[in-house]
Design an enzyme around this catalytic site. Structure first.
Site, PDB file in Angstrom:
ATOM      1  N   LYS A   1      35.266   8.970  11.313  1.00 31.35           N
ATOM      2  CA  LYS A   1      34.745   7.740  12.643  1.00 31.35           C
ATOM      3  C   LYS A   1      33.141   6.482  12.412  1.00 31.35           C
ATOM      4  O   LYS A   1      31.894   7.601  12.177  1.00 31.35           O
ATOM      5  CB  LYS A   1      34.638   8.548  13.916  1.00 31.35           C
ATOM      6  CG  LYS A   1      34.481   7.707  14.581  1.00 31.35           C
ATOM      7  CD  LYS A   1      34.466   8.838  16.383  1.00 31.35           C
ATOM      8  CE  LYS A   1      34.292   7.947  17.248  1.00 31.35           C
ATOM      9  NZ  LYS A   1      32.681   8.911  18.106  1.00 31.35           N
TER      10      LYS A   1
ATOM     11  N   GLY B   1      29.173   9.630  26.706  1.00 34.31           N
ATOM     12  CA  GLY B   1      28.438  10.097  27.714  1.00 34.31           C
ATOM     13  C   GLY B   1      28.134   9.883  29.337  1.00 34.31           C
ATOM     14  O   GLY B   1      28.235  11.163  30.684  1.00 34.31           O
TER      15      GLY B   1
ATOM     16  N   SER C   1      33.046  14.290  25.807  1.00 38.41           N
ATOM     17  CA  SER C   1      31.642  14.977  27.049  1.00 38.41           C
ATOM     18  C   SER C   1      32.825  15.357  27.871  1.00 38.41           C
ATOM     19  O   SER C   1      31.814  16.289  29.057  1.00 38.41           O
ATOM     20  CB  SER C   1      30.525  14.194  27.670  1.00 38.41           C
ATOM     21  OG  SER C   1      30.154  13.658  26.004  1.00 38.41           O
TER      22      SER C   1
END
Lengths: 278, 278, 278, 278
Positions: free
Chosen positions: C116, C177, C226
């Site tokens: 990633k 987040g 998150s």
């Protein structure tokens, strides 16, 4: 900056007509929450409004910020819209509406029978009671008032009030003073599309973009108080709101482009160019 | 209706300054898609704009609707912003930008080095290429252009372009001509909050409310073409857009009220009244 | 409550295939921000995920909360997706990607070439750099990696990365987040409609409704960290996210009803009834 | 794909309790609009619902699609919720509610006194009449019914109905069958935050994401009909809606992360690494 609005000839809009009385401005303002009477006076002027609502109970009881308020406005130029703020029941509201009519007369508006009807048992969100509002409206219409009821954006309630003889319906965009904007646009659109009386969007508008949006949807007018009175610079915000109400109305009349999924190029690209073409 | 804008004294806004040149109006318009040159001319006037963008390729190739276009505008009053519409690569855009500079000179703007940079390989959504745009911008800055790049609302790309010396960044609200409004407000807000050059919101605005919203967010200016040119009444819509851009800017300066969860009554309710009190 | 999911026979969905490797679950999760390794372990299980991303730099440097993390997961069941979090440049990201491949090998996944790709110079919003990401992606593809790049939702950038040979594109819904949900749905929809590689919506999802929405739009998969790790009850939220990803995918396959302006009654009302009819 | 829901132990949710009767599922479905009785039967099973609403008038008059409908459901497992669809007045609704009670008895549910109260004079949007609904509710409560009124999302009306003794309130998300989702979330949230009876979001939900959202807001249950019955694959959509209702409820219990303006990195980045560190 906004002082030089060049006059441009445009198709003339029809006036806003409520209970047989016509107005040019489609923005109504209020008198509460200002930091001073001077700020209120300046803001009313810079908004360009022709209708100002006054809380009858607060004026009667000389609530803080309301001493001298009624006298601070030039009622030869501004049409008074007495309101029943602070009333929790239909009975209370009817009584205060009658006081409002007396107040308007004393201040020189002999033929003013307008009342902004608020029946608000809820002190947290200040949301109106549909049952009490309809009951009070029916009574006030009987007594010859031009009733402008403050309501939750319920299309069926709006229809009941219209059938009861109200002069307008005033659906709320979001709770009073919340600045949340138009939180129930779908219902307000249904009310606009079906009403035979003017629809005045009241409460919750926080910015000119929200004011313009309501007018673009086809609302006939707006009532804005907190967003002006509590802005850092109330008079400047009042001016902005006045312009936004006009801009939104003009856009409604001017016919907006449809919303499309894809992009549309400015024009077909025909041929190619090279430096030599120039 | 909007002809009687009462002059009201307000704190003076600072001008919009791009590449050292100052403008009073914060609305830019275009020249494409109008049904006639007359509608274009009227709309430019009623919008109050001072900057008008022109598709260099379309003028050069005399694309439909572009014959005589450049001559139809009074360039002693309007600042020309040549654009590279129709360019799919950086190389193409650089070449067309140079042609645009020549065109501006020929039309009397000797010192005009502005270019609205569009690098658009995509014919369906007309979305810009971030890689090609940055490459062309770097070259054009080297050549002394004041570069105003049209970009997707990518805060990091905006920062790259600013560091490359661009005069502004022009994030899109939604695809060109789509009238979808501001579909990526979160990213545009980040760009506004971090840019050291003016941020001009370009493309997608369909209504005055959307124009006002972009300005309330703190955008420095707007570019609107389709929503004016393709409205049922372009000149009226142009006027509305001009007012909305001002209203949104004024609201930004006037300091909007915070958004709150609950309602706020106009004033504390003290005491009660009865009919006898009056 | 959610323990008794009755098995119901449904048309079988095709697997999610990335770089030739197939997965049943369409939810990927992460390892950061958990209050304990136990909560992480429980959450991974209850989410039903088959791919877990690991921050290579944080594991290598044993950043707080990352000691023993890599060993806490059963890599015979979970496919590791090493990520380059903490890399600000393309060079940095390429180097960390190589470390990630070594880490996967050491932990038993000999043929794992996934990475990633995150190139994030911005420490405030953690938004990715389009230029650095493309540069790193081109290098990593050359080196045989299956590259899953984290990007702003820019359709043209997505196309560049696809053409460079990336295995997926991973547009962000909103900043990492932030829990703001899908703030750029219009652009993500364009990416989905045009991509020939799987589209994985990454970052910003805060609730199951937002997870479901992304899948209903046609996203191929989601990455959520998150919103699970920082929930009051992470394992329960993980379970909810897993169900929502499935529900959204099923709805995409099941074909939602169109959105209509007006209501549709359940059936024509024919005849009337009276008590006697019964 | 969704057949393998791994059982995971989670804190047990409390049941949904309406008028003293408890249910595990928080999704209610309907019987109208299906293309066949078989699709209806399959969908009811795959949704996992325990309450199904039936239009008494349509069953009584054997409206198209309603022949044999009541007999097609296993009422030993499913609790019947007779509704007064098609009633335009309070009187009509009261009469049909009584018929519904008889129907439930005939079908074996001796103690079933539930009625979903619909008073809908409006045939275009199918929006409910607040005045007629309150009037009918007061009468039906007197007659011993457990009344579940379908209402516009008006918090004050909801409070009136609760005080009148209704068993729930059922605010609409958007017009019946419109698939517009939750268009008045602000008002529904106020109703949820203040109600002492269960709040069932009814009408307008078109997708699992919208179903989940209502539950995340704290709604106690949902009623979904059109979005299932008219989906391309009703049974699969029913399954998706059942999972979404659970996922949304679990997320409500699991405590979502707060929404933040900025990004939050997975962990502090301490130290740097080089290839040699590995």
């Amino acid at each position: 900056m906004q002082t030089v609005e060049k006059p441009v000839s445009q198709p003339v809009d029809s006036p806003l007509t409520i209970a047989g009385r016509s107005f040019t401005s489609r923005l109504m303002t209020g008198t509460g929450k200002y930091r001073s009477l001077e700020e209120m006076q300046e803001s009313i002027v810079s908004s360009g409004c022709e209708i100002v609502t006054v809380a009858v109970r607060r004026v009667q009881t000389q609530a803080p910020g309301h001493e001298g308020l009624a006298e601070a406005i030039d009622w030869s130029k501004i049409w008074m819209l007495p309101n029943t703020a602070g009333c929790q029941t239909a009975e209370d509201a009817v009584r205060v509406a009658r006081l409002g009519r007396e107040m308007a007369k004393l201040l020189g508006q002999e033929d003013n029978n307008f009342v902004k009807l608020e029946v608000i048992p809820d002190s947290k969100y200040l949301l109106p009671d549909p049952i009490g509002t309809l009951k009070a409206a029916e009574q006030l219409v009987k007594e010859g008032f031009a009733v402008l009821p403050y309501i939750n954006a319920d299309p069926l309630l709006a229809k009941h009030l219209e059938e009861a003889g109200c002069a307008t319906v005033m659906p709320l965009g979001s709770p009073i003073g919340s600045g949340q904007g138009i939180r129930n646009a779908a219902n307000i659109q249904i009310i606009i599309d079906n009403a035979k009386v003017p629809v005045v969007v009241d409460a919750g508008i926080g910015t000119p973009s929200e004011a313009a949006m309501a007018m673009e949807m086809g609302a006939d007018a707006l009532l804005i108080n907190s967003a002006i009175a509590l802005a850092s610079k109330p008079s400047m915000m009042a001016n902005a709101m006045g312009m936004a109400a006009k801009a939104g109305r003009m856009a409604y009349l001017a016919g907006r482009i449809p919303v499309k999924d894809y992009a549309i190029a400015s024009s077909p690209l025909t041929g190619t160019i090279t430096g030599a073409n120039f």
